[in-house]
Write an enzyme that holds these catalytic residues in place. Structure first.
Site, mmCIF file in Angstrom:
data_model
loop_
_atom_site.group_PDB
_atom_site.id
_atom_site.type_symbol
_atom_site.label_atom_id
_atom_site.label_comp_id
_atom_site.label_asym_id
_atom_site.label_seq_id
_atom_site.Cartn_x
_atom_site.Cartn_y
_atom_site.Cartn_z
ATOM 1 C CD GLU A 45 22.728 3.014 26.590
ATOM 2 O OE1 GLU A 45 21.728 3.545 25.805
ATOM 3 O OE2 GLU A 45 23.640 3.807 26.738
ATOM 4 C CG HIS A 46 18.820 -1.564 26.530
ATOM 5 N ND1 HIS A 46 18.355 -2.116 25.298
ATOM 6 C CD2 HIS A 46 20.216 -1.684 26.030
ATOM 7 C CE1 HIS A 46 19.369 -2.171 24.296
ATOM 8 N NE2 HIS A 46 20.464 -1.945 25.087
ATOM 9 C CB THR A 47 15.625 3.430 30.413
ATOM 10 O OG1 THR A 47 16.500 4.715 29.513
ATOM 11 C CG2 THR A 47 16.535 2.837 31.405
ATOM 12 N N GLY A 138 27.163 2.541 16.685
ATOM 13 C CA GLY A 138 26.312 2.666 17.967
ATOM 14 C C GLY A 138 26.228 4.369 18.152
ATOM 15 C CB SER A 140 22.343 7.403 16.570
ATOM 16 O OG SER A 140 22.033 6.665 17.559
ATOM 17 C CB SER A 142 20.656 4.505 11.048
ATOM 18 O OG SER A 142 20.510 3.983 12.437
ATOM 19 C CD GLU A 174 16.028 2.831 12.839
ATOM 20 O OE1 GLU A 174 16.504 3.755 12.541
ATOM 21 O OE2 GLU A 174 16.786 1.783 13.029
ATOM 22 C CG ASP A 186 19.185 5.903 19.138
ATOM 23 O OD1 ASP A 186 19.455 6.215 20.404
ATOM 24 O OD2 ASP A 186 19.339 5.015 18.592
ATOM 25 C CE1 TYR A 236 17.294 -1.273 21.458
ATOM 26 C CE2 TYR A 236 15.484 -1.878 20.079
ATOM 27 C CZ TYR A 236 16.002 -0.966 20.910
ATOM 28 O OH TYR A 236 15.717 0.021 21.401
HETATM 29 C C1 GLA Z 1 19.321 2.060 20.454
HETATM 30 C C2 GLA Z 1 17.943 2.300 20.020
HETATM 31 C C3 GLA Z 1 17.544 3.317 21.559
HETATM 32 C C4 GLA Z 1 17.783 2.771 22.719
HETATM 33 C C5 GLA Z 1 19.247 2.322 22.725
HETATM 34 C C6 GLA Z 1 19.390 1.611 24.206
HETATM 35 O O1 GLA Z 1 20.265 3.146 20.395
HETATM 36 O O2 GLA Z 1 17.597 2.960 19.019
HETATM 37 O O3 GLA Z 1 16.018 3.543 21.006
HETATM 38 O O4 GLA Z 1 16.946 2.023 23.081
HETATM 39 O O5 GLA Z 1 19.607 1.427 21.488
HETATM 40 O O6 GLA Z 1 19.257 2.491 25.131
#
Ligand code: GLA
Length: 400
Positions: A45-47, A138, A140, A142, A174, A186, A236
């Site tokens: 996550e957040h990588t 969360g 996804s 979108s 996006e 995503d 974010y």
């Molecule tokens: C959202 C973003 C992704 C990713 C996650 C965190 O879903 O759209 O690109 O950064 O957060 O892992």
């Protein structure tokens, strides 16, 4: 318990969207029906905007779309998830984002992005959507709409793009149309989804590998906090720029292009060049989470699901303490989950700040999990969470 949803495979959705299409747009002659999944990230996550690895999978829930070409330049959109908004109109010569356009900024953004890349739509379309991904959860919704729109454009106009291109174009839309600086995870997970497999993606070069997820005697359970969030109004973009600054500071000491190039040891050696304690923790998360993801996939390949679960738990702790993107809702869901026998691993998933958690739960513990976590959440937070037992599905498709 009405907050438990066992997600079906969307049977009957084709008829539902066609019937509604006819009701909204007059008739449904010449209309085609499509589907694009939602996604859940198992770990990493957040990588993705730090040149690291992610391990998401597509779900069998997602967005259904009925679409028909027009003979003029008009774009007419309708979502069964936002019935009260009615038809939202636009046109090919007005592809700009606006607040009034609401959710239609996602399909519009993709039509715009295709145009930017030399693939202008030759005519407008009527598009009706119905999604069974909870909005703002969360998972996804979108990105699902973005990939679905790209898939429809390719099918309608024969644009020469691969599914991977659909992911990149969705992300481009996006970032540049909707101004959310998201990574590629995503859209990639959705466009490249494969039934019963998660995708081990290296975001540094987009190389990837499918890993079978055969959870014998366990299932993936998603708990939705029902705390609404949107990436745009979340922190974010702020996290992303904290990581960028930390990278620049590290580059004074180490020859690297992204945080994903560091392992724990090298990070510890060079972290002194990050001048701010908060930024140091943000970068630490990005580095350690990437290494955790690589180890988690190795554990899974070695059939060590217990280790995989432990790494999921460690991921949550790092997102809670170092990256600070969880919040009381997600922490409650995860910390209550950890108390239950039969929970192999549990963590927040997606961007955070609300949204969902993902847990791997043994079959015999699922009912207890939902009852116990659900009650503790309601008691502490004051409103209910929703639970979804999900399955891993394939990528976007036309439903014939
Ligand atoms: C959202 C973003 C992704 C990713 C996650 C965190 O879903 O759209 O690109 O950064 O957060 O892992």
């Amino acid at each position: 318990m009405d907050s438990i949803r066992r997600c079906g495979n969307g049977e009957g959705m084709k008829d539902i969207v066609l019937r509604k299409f006819a009701e909204v747009f007059g008739d449904a002659g010449g209309t085609e029906v499509y589907f694009a999944p939602g996604r859940v990230n198992l770990i990493g996550e957040h990588t993705d905007y730090n040149g690291g690895h992610v391990f998401p999978c597509a779900l069998t829930i997602g967005t259904y779309g009925a679409a028909r070409k027009r003979t003029d330049d008009k774009l007419r959109f309708y979502s069964m998830n936002f019935d009260h908004l009615g038809i939202i109109e636009s046109s090919l010569d007005d592809l700009t984002a606006s607040q009034e356009a609401g959710w239609t900024n996602y399909p519009k953004g993709v039509i715009w992005a295709f145009g930017e890349k030399g693939m202008k739509a030759p005519c407008g379309m009527d598009l009706l959507l119905s999604g069974n991904i909870p909005n703002g959860s969360g998972l996804s919704s979108s990105a699902s709409v973005e990939v679905l729109t790209g898939f429809i454009l390719r099918d309608f106009f024969g644009f020469d793009v691969t599914n991977q291109d659909l992911a990149l174009i969705g992300q481009y839309a996006e970032n540049n149309f909707n101004k959310v600086n998201c990574g590629i995870m995503d859209q990639f997970a959705i466009a490249m989804g494969k039934e019963n497999h998660a995708i081990f993606l290296d975001t540094a070069d987009l190389s990837y590998e499918y890993a079978p997820i055969a959870l014998k005697g366990a299932k993936i359970v998603i708990a939705c906090s029902n705390k609404k969030r949107g990436l745009g109004d979340s922190k974010y973009n702020e996290r992303r720029s904290e990581c960028e600054t930390a990278l620049q500071e590290l580059r004074q000491a180490a020859d690297i292009r992204s945080l994903g190039e560091l392992d724990e040891e090298t990070f510890e050696k060079y972290k002194g060049s990050i001048s701010d304690e908060v930024r140091k923790r943000r970068a630490k998360h990005a580095v350690y989470e990437n290494q955790r993801t690589i180890r988690a996939v190795a554990a899974l390949k070695a059939n060590d699901i217990r280790r995989f679960g432990e790494l999921m738990n460690e991921s949550h702790i790092s997102l809670r303490d170092d990256y600070e993107v969880t919040g009381i809702e997600l922490d409650t869901l995860v910390e209550e989950a950890w108390k239950i026998d039969g929970v192999i691993g549990s963590r927040m998933t997606g961007a955070g700040f609300g949204g969902c958690t993902v847990s791997i739960v043994k079959d015999e513990a699922i009912d207890t999990f939902i009852a116990q976590v659900g009650k503790a959440y309601q008691d502490k937070i004051g409103y209910a969470a929703d639970f979804y037992v999900v399955e891993i599905g394939g990528g976007p498709k036309k439903i014939s």
